[in-house]
Design a protein around this motif. Structure first.
Motif, PDB file in Angstrom:
ATOM      1  N   UNK A 151      17.002  40.205 -33.829  1.00 52.28           N
ATOM      2  CA  UNK A 151      16.026  41.290 -33.665  1.00 52.28           C
ATOM      3  C   UNK A 151      16.305  42.003 -32.344  1.00 52.28           C
ATOM      4  N   UNK A 152      15.901  43.261 -32.315  1.00 47.90           N
ATOM      5  CA  UNK A 152      16.102  44.056 -31.102  1.00 47.90           C
ATOM      6  C   UNK A 152      15.074  43.638 -30.054  1.00 47.90           C
ATOM      7  N   UNK A 153      15.551  43.205 -28.909  1.00 46.19           N
ATOM      8  CA  UNK A 153      14.664  42.806 -27.816  1.00 46.19           C
ATOM      9  C   UNK A 153      15.328  43.208 -26.505  1.00 46.19           C
ATOM     10  N   UNK A 154      14.967  44.399 -26.017  1.00 47.46           N
ATOM     11  CA  UNK A 154      15.541  44.875 -24.751  1.00 47.46           C
ATOM     12  C   UNK A 154      14.954  44.145 -23.556  1.00 47.46           C
ATOM     13  N   UNK A 155      13.864  43.423 -23.770  1.00 46.90           N
ATOM     14  CA  UNK A 155      13.274  42.654 -22.684  1.00 46.90           C
ATOM     15  C   UNK A 155      12.523  43.526 -21.697  1.00 46.90           C
ATOM     16  N   UNK A 156      12.231  42.931 -20.538  1.00 48.00           N
ATOM     17  CA  UNK A 156      11.543  43.629 -19.459  1.00 48.00           C
ATOM     18  C   UNK A 156      12.556  43.979 -18.375  1.00 48.00           C
ATOM     19  N   UNK A 157      12.296  45.050 -17.642  1.00 47.38           N
ATOM     20  CA  UNK A 157      13.230  45.502 -16.616  1.00 47.38           C
ATOM     21  C   UNK A 157      12.777  44.983 -15.247  1.00 47.38           C
ATOM     22  N   UNK A 158      13.557  44.049 -14.727  1.00 51.50           N
ATOM     23  CA  UNK A 158      13.225  43.349 -13.491  1.00 51.50           C
ATOM     24  C   UNK A 158      14.291  43.654 -12.440  1.00 51.50           C
ATOM     25  N   UNK A 159      13.852  44.012 -11.250  1.00 47.62           N
ATOM     26  CA  UNK A 159      14.768  44.338 -10.154  1.00 47.62           C
ATOM     27  C   UNK A 159      15.110  43.064  -9.378  1.00 47.62           C
ATOM     28  N   UNK A 160      16.408  42.801  -9.232  1.00 45.99           N
ATOM     29  CA  UNK A 160      16.884  41.622  -8.507  1.00 45.99           C
ATOM     30  C   UNK A 160      17.822  42.078  -7.394  1.00 45.99           C
ATOM     31  N   UNK A 161      17.583  41.613  -6.168  1.00 43.96           N
ATOM     32  CA  UNK A 161      18.356  42.005  -4.994  1.00 43.96           C
ATOM     33  C   UNK A 161      19.087  40.804  -4.416  1.00 43.96           C
ATOM     34  N   UNK A 162      20.268  41.059  -3.865  1.00 41.45           N
ATOM     35  CA  UNK A 162      21.065  39.993  -3.255  1.00 41.45           C
ATOM     36  C   UNK A 162      20.784  39.923  -1.760  1.00 41.45           C
ATOM     37  N   UNK A 163      20.499  38.701  -1.264  1.00 35.11           N
ATOM     38  CA  UNK A 163      20.274  38.524   0.179  1.00 35.11           C
ATOM     39  C   UNK A 163      21.580  38.545   0.960  1.00 35.11           C
ATOM     40  N   UNK A 164      22.638  38.021   0.370  1.00 35.24           N
ATOM     41  CA  UNK A 164      23.904  37.839   1.087  1.00 35.24           C
ATOM     42  C   UNK A 164      25.033  37.804   0.069  1.00 35.24           C
ATOM     43  N   UNK A 165      26.216  37.409   0.541  1.00 33.74           N
ATOM     44  CA  UNK A 165      27.374  37.442  -0.361  1.00 33.74           C
ATOM     45  C   UNK A 165      27.220  36.433  -1.490  1.00 33.74           C
ATOM     46  N   UNK A 166      26.633  35.282  -1.207  1.00 35.75           N
ATOM     47  CA  UNK A 166      26.397  34.316  -2.278  1.00 35.75           C
ATOM     48  C   UNK A 166      25.432  34.893  -3.311  1.00 35.75           C
ATOM     49  N   UNK A 167      24.415  35.584  -2.833  1.00 35.75           N
ATOM     50  CA  UNK A 167      23.484  36.244  -3.748  1.00 35.75           C
ATOM     51  C   UNK A 167      24.179  37.308  -4.578  1.00 35.75           C
ATOM     52  N   UNK A 168      25.101  38.047  -3.934  1.00 35.65           N
ATOM     53  CA  UNK A 168      25.871  39.051  -4.671  1.00 35.65           C
ATOM     54  C   UNK A 168      26.684  38.403  -5.793  1.00 35.65           C
ATOM     55  N   UNK A 169      27.324  37.276  -5.490  1.00 32.93           N
ATOM     56  CA  UNK A 169      28.114  36.595  -6.524  1.00 32.93           C
ATOM     57  C   UNK A 169      27.216  36.104  -7.661  1.00 32.93           C
ATOM     58  N   UNK A 170      25.986  35.706  -7.341  1.00 31.51           N
ATOM     59  CA  UNK A 170      25.060  35.318  -8.402  1.00 31.51           C
ATOM     60  C   UNK A 170      24.643  36.530  -9.235  1.00 31.51           C
ATOM     61  N   UNK A 171      24.445  37.657  -8.565  1.00 37.91           N
ATOM     62  CA  UNK A 171      24.180  38.893  -9.309  1.00 37.91           C
ATOM     63  C   UNK A 171      25.338  39.211 -10.248  1.00 37.91           C
ATOM     64  N   UNK A 172      26.568  39.066  -9.737  1.00 35.22           N
ATOM     65  CA  UNK A 172      27.751  39.364 -10.547  1.00 35.22           C
ATOM     66  C   UNK A 172      27.817  38.458 -11.768  1.00 35.22           C
ATOM     67  N   UNK A 173      27.486  37.182 -11.577  1.00 37.55           N
ATOM     68  CA  UNK A 173      27.508  36.248 -12.718  1.00 37.55           C
ATOM     69  C   UNK A 173      26.438  36.616 -13.740  1.00 37.55           C
ATOM     70  N   UNK A 174      25.275  37.014 -13.262  1.00 36.97           N
ATOM     71  CA  UNK A 174      24.204  37.410 -14.177  1.00 36.97           C
ATOM     72  C   UNK A 174      24.576  38.681 -14.945  1.00 36.97           C
ATOM     73  N   UNK A 175      25.117  39.660 -14.226  1.00 36.11           N
ATOM     74  CA  UNK A 175      25.522  40.898 -14.886  1.00 36.11           C
ATOM     75  C   UNK A 175      26.633  40.629 -15.895  1.00 36.11           C
ATOM     76  N   UNK A 176      27.578  39.757 -15.521  1.00 43.91           N
ATOM     77  CA  UNK A 176      28.665  39.401 -16.435  1.00 43.91           C
ATOM     78  C   UNK A 176      28.112  38.745 -17.694  1.00 43.91           C
TER      79      UNK A 176
END
Length: 937
Positions: free
Chosen positions: A356-381
């Motif tokens: 079924x189509x479920x676009x979900x909710x739009x949640x803003x996530x920010x990276x604190x540092x480079x490790x956070x950025x890599x976690x963002x990258x994994x989530x986006x991937x």
């Protein structure tokens, strides 16, 4: 008898196909109205009941539709059990349950029966729907699925039958009256036939006798219902939360940053250029800025590069790194300007569920540092690779796996808490809020937006209550999609391009409407404007600085990471494992080089030995032996698989090591080619070897690389398709409904390979120096047309803003990335179109700067032609040909070149080259080299 009924509810189900026993899925009924008519159409009974909201709230957006607020329902409502008992008693008198799109009403009412008594009495009756393919054929409204007519809305069917609108008050009782009149008229007209409802023809005769003319409305008290609806809306209205104009708060006293911004990488949904976003924040005196594109991190590297260029940022970063490493005994420096890489994720229930189509909710996530950025990258991937279904989705389970060093904002009206409060109920919104607060604690912030929308004003009051109750901090935001308010129209045109709509089509839902923003307030507002909007709650402004204080700056540039190449044991050096050296790789490359040189040259002369030794020393010093070993390996593997490998092109042909190891097939010593053009010891940069394979065998080589290094370590490279000058004119003209001939005429005024923005930056002197007289005259005409208020002028000026906007993505024709570990650890990825291979979210302009090894695997049709020709010669004549052994002094071949008969010969088949071949008449290979170099410098 016939029972016609309708409901008003708290909203819509999450899953339209869920069973009615799924009590959490189906909305609650807040009004149930019905009429009973006998077989001649005479009215027997009319009932209308508001239901008391026991254990649930009526959300704001539902109240806006039907006017029944939680407060009104508590004042006027009856217990659910009582209303259902009345409805069942009425139902027992009837054979049929009738409605318009009756399935929804049957489901929500049946679900309420299950909730109260565990059984559904509606199943005992025969349903009749006035919204069917039959009535669609009657109304003949275009826009249905599969080229069919659209199913008519109640008001459309009503108008078709009676040539008038019905006096509605967004009230179930009036929808019932309209549905009853429609149903009875359809029976009278024999559109709903006696057979379809289990009646004989005598039924129709009796009905027509009782109703010889058009069915009339019974005339309920419309004005009274409208008054009650207005009263209900009044009870749910909230005080405007926008700050008063008069304020003692000054922008100079506030440290603020916009933390919810979209750029052109939110494809066809935003117009802001990444660098312009950073510059606007800096110029406006903001403490920082965040980039939060929808579901992707495509712009992250460009954003990071722009942030690191802000004066003082690079110096502060390098100072702080030395302090952290213990090299300096000084305090950390504050960054002059903080750039926050973020992403607005689509967070759905189950990212792997495509049922079924479920676009979900739009949640803003920010990276604190480079490790956070890599976690963002994994989530986006993950969203791109496994969660993509209409949009790239993640879910809460995968978010928790990669939550470290991330900050969460509740988002805008499509955020989970806000959406549930406005559309489902306060209980569900509270539960969602508690989940985010529990898992992210002090890194979870409530986001307040003030775009002048009733929904925002209403939900903001509740968010502030939550903030006080739970001790959650909140920030001021503006959820930007374009840079200045002047760009709002261009942004609207961009949305029309995405939807294939025209700007004149009204914004709304359903047939005859298009998607668009509710107003022109979604721009990058100045600090002064934000202070004016939020002066009543200045802490919302200052809390953005608190978030910036949690963020560390970090550059995304890094040296290229080469994958480890497995070398034979006898060349391995144990010390390499200790200090990360390349002794083993250098030794093995030297071995391969000299073994190959013996085969190439026979005798290794002092000149050859000196050249090879110099190149190997340079390769060792620059740290790229692994690069050569990798390329040599897949070139050799290609030959073993019967794939044709090109002789070499570009500066790589200047390397004797490449020639000796079989990477190229051109002797640089013989042709006096410079190695320094390829790898300069004075200016170290990654060597670039473009390898040609026959286009039929290219995929085999890529598959070999995937098998050797692993699929997660091999990826293609994304490309961004942007609106060029002419296409932006054509897109804007189409959306603005400028006649096609006029649009085409304007587009043709733009010189080829020219950008509108550059044209507008040129003065008269620059125009004369850049273009010939004819092109310069066309540019002047273009600029003249852009002045004034005509549709042509509007088209040109909007195209100026749209130019450069991304409209799609693609895959680089030949680039392949190979990484030493899972590529998701390094950069965000997506799935390549029409392929199972991954691709980077960063394009070719930055992948190497981001530390990725890029190889060019070129598919060359010429090699396929040669290979096929050799196969045909062997098949027909029994002669085995080796293209690498073809002589370079064959007279008949040069005669072909002299006649210009070069179709199919790479780089010699163009009409211009054929012309010069006939004039210059080459007689030796050096002539062909010179001609190619001069014609294609």
């Amino acid at each position: 008898m016939f029972l016609i009924f309708d409901t008003e509810t708290t909203g819509f189900p999450k899953d339209w196909n869920a069973p009615i026993t799924d009590l959490d899925n189906w909305p609650r009924v807040v009004q149930l109205a019905w009429q009973i008519h006998d077989e001649q159409g005479a009215i027997v009974e009319v009932q209308d009941h508001i239901i008391y909201p026991d254990g649930f709230d009526i959300p704001f957006n539902s109240t806006k539709i039907h006017g029944i607020s939680t407060e009104r329902a508590r004042d006027e409502g009856k217990p659910l059990e009582e209303v259902l008992a009345l409805f069942e008693a009425s139902m027992d008198k009837c054979e049929y349950l009738i409605g318009h799109n009756v399935k929804f009403d049957l489901n929500v009412t049946g679900c309420e029966y299950y909730r109260v008594k565990g059984a559904n009495p509606l199943d005992r009756k025969t349903p009749v729907d006035s919204c069917t393919e039959t009535t669609a054929e009657l109304c003949q409204l275009p826009g249905g699925r599969g080229g069919r007519y659209k199913l008519p809305k109640l008001e459309e069917l009503y108008f078709h039958l009676f040539n008038e609108g019905f006096a509605e008050a967004h009230n179930a009782a009036f929808d019932v009256e309209a549905t009853a009149r429609v149903f009875l008229e359809l029976v009278r007209l024999n559109i709903i036939t006696p057979e379809s409802i289990g009646k004989d023809q005598d039924f129709l005769s009796r009905f027509k006798t009782a109703n010889p003319s058009t069915i009339q409305a019974i005339g309920l008290a419309v004005e009274e219902a409208k008054k009650k609806r207005a009263e209900g809306l009044g009870k749910s209205e909230t005080a405007n939360t926008t700050a008063s104009k008069s304020t003692s708060l000054h922008a100079a006293d506030v440290e603020f940053a916009h933390l919810h911004n979209h750029t052109q990488f939110s494809i066809l949904q935003a117009t802001t250029v990444v660098a312009d976003l950073v510059n606007a924040a800096v110029d406006n005196g903001h403490a920082g800025v965040a980039m939060t594109d929808l579901g992707n991190l495509m712009g992250a590297f460009h954003f990071n590069r722009s942030v690191m260029k802000v004066p003082g940022n690079r110096e502060a970063y390098e100072h702080n790194e030395k302090v952290k490493a213990g090299e300096l005994d000084e305090p950390l420096k504050e960054y002059p300007f903080v750039g926050v890489i973020g992403c607005e994720f689509y967070v759905c229930e189950d990212r792997l569920d495509r049922s079924k189509k479920d676009d979900g909710y739009q949640i803003v996530v920010l990276a604190k540092n480079k490790n956070g950025y890599h976690n963002l990258a994994k989530l986006s991937s993950e969203g791109m690779l496994n969660g993509y279904y209409y949009v790239p989705r993640i879910d809460k389970s995968v978010l928790l796996e990669h939550k470290e060093d991330l900050i969460v904002l509740s988002g805008g009206l499509r955020g989970e808490v806000q959406h549930l409060y406005l559309n489902v109920g306060e209980t569900q919104a509270r539960a969602a809020l508690e989940w985010w607060h529990e898992h992210f604690g002090e890194d979870f912030y409530l986001e307040l937006n003030r775009h002048g929308l009733d929904e925002e004003d209403h939900v903001n009051l509740q968010l502030l209550k939550y903030a006080e109750e739970y001790g959650i901090k909140y920030i001021a935001a503006n959820n930007t999609f374009y840079l200045t308010q002047d760009n709002a129209d261009a942004h609207d045109i961009l949305l029309c391009v995405k939807e294939g709509a025209q700007k004149s089509t009204p914004i709304g839902r359903g047939r005859g409407f298009r998607y668009g923003f509710p107003n022109q307030e979604f721009y990058f507002k100045s600090k002064e404007e934000m202070v004016e909007l939020f002066s009543d709650i200045p802490e919302a402004l200052n809390t953005t600085k608190e978030i910036l204080d949690k963020v560390e700056l970090y550059p995304l540039e890094r040296n290229v990471l080469l994958p480890a190449f497995e070398i034979p044991e006898q060349f391995q050096d144990p010390q390499d494992a200790v200090d990360g050296g390349q002794r083993g790789e250098n030794a093995y490359l030297r071995h391969l080089t000299y073994e190959g040189a013996k085969a190439r040259y026979g005798e290794i002369t002092p000149d050859v030995d000196e050249r090879l030794d110099f190149e190997l020393e340079t390769i060792a010093r620059t740290g790229y032996p692994g690069y050569f070993l990798i390329v040599q390996d897949f070139c050799e593997a290609a030959r073993q698989m019967g794939v044709s490998v090109g002789p070499g092109r570009g500066s790589a042909a200047g390397s004797a090591v490449a020639y000796a190891t079989g990477i190229t097939n051109v002797d640089p010593i013989k042709y006096d080619l410079l190695f320094e053009r390829f790898l300069n010891p004075e200016r170290v940069s990654l060597p670039d070897i473009d390898i040609d394979f026959d286009d039929e065998g290219r995929d085999k080589v890529i598959q070999y690389v995937i098998d050797k290094y692993g699929a997660p370590q091999v990826a293609q490279i994304i490309t961004y398709g942007s609106m060029a000058a002419k296409s932006s004119i054509r897109d804007a003209g189409r959306v603005l409904e400028l006649p096609l001939p006029d649009t085409d005429r304007i587009a043709k005024l733009i010189p080829d390979m020219t950008k509108l923005k550059k044209l507008w930056a040129l003065d008269e002197k620059g125009l004369k120096s850049k273009f010939n007289a004819e092109d310069a005259a066309m540019v002047r005409q273009l600029k003249e047309l852009s002045e004034g208020d005509s549709l042509e002028a509007t088209t040109i000026n909007q195209a100026l803003v749209l130019e450069g906007s991304l409209r799609n993505t693609g895959i680089h024709a030949c680039g392949v990335i190979i990484t030493p570990s899972d590529i998701r650890e390094l950069v965000p990825v997506a799935r390549a179109k029409d392929s199972d291979m991954w691709c980077t979210q960063f394009d070719n302009s930055v992948v190497e700067d981001a530390g990725l090894l890029k190889m060019d695997f070129l598919g060359l049709r010429t090699l396929t032609i040669i290979k096929e020709a050799c196969r045909l010669v062997k098949q027909r004549h029994g002669v085995e040909l080796d293209p690498d052994a073809f002589p370079l002094d064959d007279t008949k071949t040069y005669e072909l070149f002299q006649r210009g008969e070069t179709v199919g010969i790479f780089q010699y088949e163009s009409a211009g080259m054929q012309k010069y071949l006939k004039e210059l008449k080459p007689t030796e290979f050096a002539d062909l080299i010179a001609m190619n170099a001069l014609y294609r410098p």
